[in-house]
Design an enzyme around this catalytic site. Structure first.
Site, mmCIF file in Angstrom:
data_model
loop_
_atom_site.group_PDB
_atom_site.id
_atom_site.type_symbol
_atom_site.label_atom_id
_atom_site.label_comp_id
_atom_site.label_asym_id
_atom_site.label_seq_id
_atom_site.Cartn_x
_atom_site.Cartn_y
_atom_site.Cartn_z
ATOM 1 N N ARG A 1 0.818 -1.218 0.000
ATOM 2 C CA ARG A 1 0.000 0.000 0.000
ATOM 3 C C ARG A 1 0.851 1.267 0.000
ATOM 4 N NH1 ARG A 1 -5.500 -0.313 1.858
ATOM 5 N NH2 ARG A 1 -6.275 -2.312 1.122
ATOM 6 N N ARG A 40 -7.622 11.416 -6.032
ATOM 7 C CA ARG A 40 -8.860 10.816 -5.495
ATOM 8 C C ARG A 40 -9.995 11.828 -5.361
ATOM 9 N NH1 ARG A 40 -11.965 8.169 -4.195
ATOM 10 N NH2 ARG A 40 -11.858 6.886 -2.336
ATOM 11 N N TYR A 90 -14.220 -12.331 0.815
ATOM 12 C CA TYR A 90 -14.995 -11.138 0.424
ATOM 13 C C TYR A 90 -16.243 -11.526 -0.357
ATOM 14 C CZ TYR A 90 -11.357 -7.963 2.019
ATOM 15 O OH TYR A 90 -10.476 -7.266 2.809
ATOM 16 N N ASP A 95 -6.559 -3.460 -7.249
ATOM 17 C CA ASP A 95 -7.098 -3.985 -5.988
ATOM 18 C C ASP A 95 -7.346 -5.480 -6.142
ATOM 19 O OD1 ASP A 95 -8.356 -2.784 -3.299
ATOM 20 O OD2 ASP A 95 -9.449 -4.572 -3.908
ATOM 21 N N ARG A 124 -3.957 6.900 0.455
ATOM 22 C CA ARG A 124 -4.461 8.160 1.018
ATOM 23 C C ARG A 124 -3.501 8.900 1.941
ATOM 24 N NH1 ARG A 124 -10.176 5.516 2.256
ATOM 25 N NH2 ARG A 124 -8.649 3.998 2.934
HETATM 26 O O1 CP3 Z 1 0.050 -1.584 -2.449
HETATM 27 C C1 CP3 Z 1 -0.248 -0.724 -3.279
HETATM 28 O O2 CP3 Z 1 0.166 0.450 -3.249
HETATM 29 C C2 CP3 Z 1 -1.081 -1.136 -4.488
HETATM 30 C C3 CP3 Z 1 -2.464 -0.971 -4.379
HETATM 31 C C4 CP3 Z 1 -3.367 -1.900 -3.594
HETATM 32 C C5 CP3 Z 1 -4.683 -1.526 -3.239
HETATM 33 N N1 CP3 Z 1 -5.292 -2.605 -2.683
HETATM 34 C C6 CP3 Z 1 -5.310 -0.218 -3.494
HETATM 35 C C7 CP3 Z 1 -6.357 0.223 -2.561
HETATM 36 C C8 CP3 Z 1 -3.170 -3.208 -3.162
HETATM 37 C C9 CP3 Z 1 -1.927 -4.093 -3.232
HETATM 38 C C10 CP3 Z 1 -4.411 -3.643 -2.599
HETATM 39 C C11 CP3 Z 1 -4.629 -4.997 -2.082
HETATM 40 C C12 CP3 Z 1 -5.814 -5.258 -1.266
HETATM 41 N N2 CP3 Z 1 -7.081 -4.774 -1.414
HETATM 42 C C13 CP3 Z 1 -5.844 -6.172 -0.202
HETATM 43 C C14 CP3 Z 1 -4.679 -7.013 0.237
HETATM 44 C C15 CP3 Z 1 -3.705 -6.215 0.982
HETATM 45 C C16 CP3 Z 1 -4.065 -5.979 2.395
HETATM 46 O O3 CP3 Z 1 -4.102 -4.789 2.775
HETATM 47 O O4 CP3 Z 1 -4.238 -6.959 3.109
HETATM 48 C C17 CP3 Z 1 -7.136 -6.187 0.328
HETATM 49 C C18 CP3 Z 1 -7.624 -7.003 1.518
HETATM 50 C C19 CP3 Z 1 -7.927 -5.304 -0.457
HETATM 51 C C20 CP3 Z 1 -9.379 -5.035 -0.332
HETATM 52 C C21 CP3 Z 1 -9.628 -3.628 -0.013
HETATM 53 N N3 CP3 Z 1 -9.412 -2.581 -0.862
HETATM 54 C C22 CP3 Z 1 -10.132 -3.093 1.206
HETATM 55 C C23 CP3 Z 1 -10.475 -3.940 2.418
HETATM 56 C C24 CP3 Z 1 -10.218 -1.725 1.039
HETATM 57 C C25 CP3 Z 1 -10.788 -0.727 1.992
HETATM 58 C C26 CP3 Z 1 -9.885 -0.434 3.129
HETATM 59 C C27 CP3 Z 1 -9.345 0.945 3.012
HETATM 60 O O5 CP3 Z 1 -8.135 1.114 3.245
HETATM 61 O O6 CP3 Z 1 -10.130 1.855 2.728
HETATM 62 C C28 CP3 Z 1 -9.734 -1.402 -0.235
HETATM 63 C C29 CP3 Z 1 -9.607 -0.056 -0.830
HETATM 64 C C30 CP3 Z 1 -8.278 0.297 -1.380
HETATM 65 N N4 CP3 Z 1 -7.528 -0.436 -2.242
HETATM 66 C C31 CP3 Z 1 -7.602 1.510 -1.140
HETATM 67 C C32 CP3 Z 1 -6.398 1.458 -1.875
HETATM 68 C C33 CP3 Z 1 -5.310 2.502 -1.955
HETATM 69 C C34 CP3 Z 1 -8.150 2.619 -0.246
HETATM 70 C C35 CP3 Z 1 -7.999 3.961 -0.824
HETATM 71 C C36 CP3 Z 1 -9.134 4.672 -1.430
HETATM 72 O O7 CP3 Z 1 -10.317 4.491 -1.152
HETATM 73 O O8 CP3 Z 1 -8.716 5.546 -2.200
#
Ligand code: CP3
Length: 347
Positions: A25, A38, A150, A74, A29
């Site tokens: 990540r 965003r 999920y 994602d 944000r």
């Molecule tokens: O690592 C990186 O920079 C690459 C981008 C990336 C995202 N999601 C973008 C994202 C990666 C590698 C993921 C993987 C991901 N997504 C996982 C596995 C990694 C982990 O954290 O365990 C999981 C479980 C998800 C599912 C997911 N996506 C959730 C549960 C959420 C909401 C939680 C949150 O932080 O809001 C997301 C949204 C998400 N995916 C964001 C980002 C940057 C949040 C940012 C936004 O809303 O702009």
């Protein structure tokens, strides 16, 4: 062909000039540049437009001097062509409109062709490879269990009760779903590698909710299929889980040339659990990035001491960067990791 660059060399357990570092990540944000994009586009809009996804992928590469880029996407994107519907509600995380609860639901999942249905992800990879000269690009997907959780829960979960209920009470539906996901995720990951991803990470973020016996029976064969198909192409494959210290030997048996550790296990103890024939990624607690710099330095050095210069360590957090993390702390960790290796060779 000679393997060059710290990240790819460490992933192949070759000696390096300094320990490579990147962050799960690393785009998100906590970065003002990301928030600016965003404000205009939703998460899914960014993912769906290769130019935007590529731009966001590059933001941390420019700002932090990390040793690898991770594609901005994602793990839930494959849910869209599977036909379960995907939304990200503000502040609430992902929501799946048509969760999977029965064998009939599994049979209704659509076929997925990653080349067309997820072509925008592959487009972003091609743009990035044209743009990145010295920084390797990591592609990724979710592991079958974490993606299944999920699809079954319909969103994020703490207890994974619906997931485990299907596993224990409706094994036919469970195995059919895992079969389908392992085939879709394998195709998706192989398509990313063909498009130019130089390494891949398989995120089994929530696997720590299972015990080892259930992991072996209900998950390992499906993870193995995804991991080993990717490994057969020759690119490094990072197998990552959290809360999974008790599953590490079984995760290693499933596959991965690099095992990702969370912060709950000391790096050397985790490495001992999987053995010397894999590389290790990790494992600073993401919460430590909120601590004062001297405390961060102490913990970063402790991890590097655990690795003790053994080839095959990739520095990372034990899980993704948290919201509101100070960017300066993230940058400071990159410098501490690189400088430590130099100081170490000079003593
Ligand atoms: O690592 C990186 O920079 C690459 C981008 C990336 C995202 N999601 C973008 C994202 C990666 C590698 C993921 C993987 C991901 N997504 C996982 C596995 C990694 C982990 O954290 O365990 C999981 C479980 C998800 C599912 C997911 N996506 C959730 C549960 C959420 C909401 C939680 C949150 O932080 O809001 C997301 C949204 C998400 N995916 C964001 C980002 C940057 C949040 C940012 C936004 O809303 O702009």
């Amino acid at each position: 062909m000679e393997i060059t660059g710290r990240f790819l060399r460490a992933a192949n357990r070759l000696p390096v000039d300094a320990t490579p570092v990147w962050f799960m990540r690393q785009a998100g944000r906590y970065m003002p540049e990301y928030r600016a994009i965003r404000e205009k586009y939703s998460l899914l809009e960014i993912c769906a437009q290769p130019e935007l996804a590529a731009e966001v992928t590059l933001q941390p590469v420019r700002a932090l001097d990390v040793d690898a880029a991770i594609l901005f996407a994602d793990i839930l994107l494959p849910a869209i062509p599977l036909g379960v519907g995907l939304e990200f509600a503000r502040g609430e995380g992902p929501i799946l409109q048509h969760p999977i609860r029965s064998l009939a639901d599994v049979k209704n999942l659509h076929p997925v062709d990653p080349e067309t249905d997820l072509g925008y992800v592959l487009g972003a990879i091609r743009l990035l490879r044209a743009e990145l000269t010295d920084t390797p690009l990591i592609g990724f997907c979710g592991a079958p269990f974490t993606v299944a959780s999920y699809l079954i829960e319909g969103g994020s979960s703490r207890e994974f009760l619906k997931t485990k209920t299907m596993m224990y009470s409706d094994p036919l539906a469970w195995h059919a779903l895992m079969e389908k996901l392992s085939s879709v995720l394998t195709d998706y990951l192989l398509a990313q590698i063909r498009a130019g991803a130089q390494a891949v990470q398989v995120f089994d973020s929530w696997i720590g909710t299972l015990n080892a016996a259930d992991y072996v029976e209900f998950v390992q064969p499906y993870s193995r299929r995804v991991l080993q198909a990717a490994q057969a192409t020759g690119v490094p494959v990072i197998h990552f889980g959290t809360g999974a210290t008790t599953l590490l030997p079984e995760m290693k048996a499933a596959g991965g040339t690099v095992l990702g550790l969370d912060w709950r296990v000391p790096l050397d103890a985790g490495w001992d659990l999987v053995g010397p024939e894999v590389a290790i990624q990790g494992n600073l607690d993401p919460a430590l990035l909120f601590a004062p710099l001297p405390e961060i330095r102490k913990r970063v050095h402790a991890i590097l001491r655990c690795a003790d210069g053994r080839p095959g360590h990739i520095f990372n957090l034990g899980h993704g960067i948290l919201q509101n993390t100070p960017v300066e702390a993230v940058k400071a960790v990159v410098d501490m990791v690189h400088e430590y290796s130099v100081e170490r060779t000079n003593v």
